[in-house]
Design an enzyme around this catalytic site. Structure first.
Site, short mmCIF file in Angstrom:
data_model
loop_
_atom_site.label_atom_id
_atom_site.label_comp_id
_atom_site.label_asym_id
_atom_site.label_seq_id
_atom_site.Cartn_x
_atom_site.Cartn_y
_atom_site.Cartn_z
N HIS A 69 0.83 -1.20 0.00
CA HIS A 69 0.00 0.00 0.00
C HIS A 69 0.86 1.25 0.00
O HIS A 69 1.94 1.29 0.62
CB HIS A 69 -0.90 0.03 1.24
CG HIS A 69 -2.15 -0.80 1.09
ND1 HIS A 69 -3.02 -0.62 0.04
CD2 HIS A 69 -2.66 -1.79 1.86
CE1 HIS A 69 -4.04 -1.47 0.18
NE2 HIS A 69 -3.84 -2.19 1.27
N CYS A 96 0.03 2.57 -4.67
CA CYS A 96 -0.71 3.78 -5.01
C CYS A 96 0.16 5.01 -4.77
O CYS A 96 1.01 5.01 -3.87
CB CYS A 96 -1.97 3.89 -4.16
SG CYS A 96 -3.14 2.53 -4.40
#
Length: 419
Positions: free
Chosen positions: A204, A260
């Site tokens: 992440h 991301c």
């Protein structure tokens, strides 16, 4: 027949380039010593190349070694992760504030030949058992390990380290904030001129408001360690200070960040535009001496996909990267990035991969290769870009207001379900 071969800017003796023969086929040619160069009236260097009309091959060839080859090869790295982990500190020591003048060379001079030493750090976090669980990040780390092993990276405790949140692994191999900080210090430990490093993160990524006023969009990009709820996130400022600033001149770091908001995940100052084939400098650039290049899975404002591939789940960028490298192991940086983009489009992913760098170079002619040589030693020696930056450090030309949490499409934890 004899033809002129112009030498691309930034390349020098011992490097290999693709040359189109008179019949239209491509051959790989080693740039000869400068004593064999000639020059156009406008100063552009070239050498002459003779082809056999029957076989379409060159009648003369040059050794892949040259005067640019390093005469000294340091011994292999000897500090294992287990040894380093027990005595290392996870505390971050930021670089000094301000700019410092350093030695540099203009673009276009000879590159630096690798010394044969490789070192790598691979991190894959699935966040198993949390609301933000992913499926393919550990697979990404293992797939990258396989690719690196095929390209000259040793798999031992002194040269390769993998952190994953697999339960059967010991605590020192869990991708906590402390272990990641120590692992980055291990990667940079005893790095010398000619060393080739690789850093991979799959997991992440987030964003937090940049309170220093440096970031053009007002956000600091972050990677999310396993224990982020207790230890927090690791910002791009910290990644730059830990990996990029400490990289010595003449050493190369290639990084792949599949997360991301990864576009400028290492805060490298030059962003490559594949359409214009030009580099753009950051508003407030962070310059350094080493040769650092980042392939990131998406732009700062985008998210990255966790997908199902032929060999199991994985990050879309890592899958595209590994497939592109297998398809064209001797491509230029521009060609390689174009193939990665094409692979992502074929799978209908909207994310746009980015290429950023600590040094400007000719992406149209410089060959991208992971290790000292590409797979099986059959490819092109991957050279190292010397330092072209006359000053290093963070330069602040314009103050940018911090972004507001929850506004403008950013927003840290809520983007990946971590309240």
């Amino acid at each position: 027949s004899t033809m002129k071969v112009h030498i691309p800017s930034g390349m020098g003796p011992g490097q290999r380039i693709k040359v189109r023969s008179p019949t239209g086929s491509e051959v790989i040619k080693t740039i000869p010593n400068q004593s064999e160069w000639s020059y156009e009236t406008d100063g552009r260097p070239f050498f002459r190349m003779t082809f056999d009309a029957q076989s379409n091959t060159t009648s003369n060839s040059y050794s892949t070694t040259s005067s640019a080859t390093m005469s000294y090869r340091p011994p292999p790295h000897s500090t294992t992760w287990r040894e380093f982990h027990t005595r290392a500190s996870s505390r971050y020591n930021p670089p000094p504030i301000g700019m410092t003048s350093v030695n540099y060379v203009p673009r276009g001079l000879s590159s630096i030949t690798p010394n044969g030493r490789h070192k790598s750090l691979l991190i894959g976090i699935n966040y198993t058992g949390t609301r933000a669980a992913l499926r393919g990040c550990i697979n990404d780390a293992k797939n990258m390990q396989t690719l690196l092993l095929r390209n000259g990276f040793p798999n031992d405790g002194s040269h390769m380290l993998m952190l994953t949140d697999e339960r059967h692994r010991g605590s020192e191999y869990q991708p906590t904030a402390s272990n990641i900080m120590k692992a980055m210090a291990w990667l940079m430990n005893d790095v010398q001129k000619g060393d080739v490093l690789f850093f991979h993160f799959s997991g992440h990524g987030g964003q937090v408001p940049d309170k220093t006023g440096h970031e053009a969009d007002g956000w600091n990009e972050t990677l999310i360690p396993l224990d982020h709820t207790r230890a927090g996130q690791i910002s791009d400022d910290v990644l730059w200070g830990s990996l990029v600033y400490n990289l010595p001149e003449g050493a190369r770091l290639t990084a792949l960040m599949d997360m991301c908001h990864s576009g400028t995940g290492l805060d490298l100052p030059y962003d490559y535009n594949v359409n214009t084939r030009r580099w753009t400098e950051d508003v407030n650039p962070a310059h350094s001496k080493g040769d650092a290049v980042l392939f990131s899975g998406c732009e700062d404002s985008q998210t990255s996909a966790d997908v199902q591939g032929y060999s199991g789940a994985g990050g879309a960028m890592t899958l595209a990267f590994t497939k592109a490298y297998q398809q064209c192991p001797s491509a230029s940086y521009h060609e390689f990035l174009s193939v990665v983009k094409r692979e992502l489009r074929k799978k209908r992913h909207s994310q746009r991969p980015q290429l950023t760098s600590s040094q400007q170079f000719d992406a149209n002619s410089r060959i991208f290769s992971l290790g000292h040589e590409s797979e099986g030693g059959r490819g092109i020696t991957s050279m190292i870009e010397p330092n072209h930056n006359p000053q290093v450090g963070r330069q602040k030309r314009r103050h940018v207001r911090p972004a507001r949490q929850g506004f403008g499409g950013g927003g840290g934890n809520d983007l990946f379900g971590l309240g």
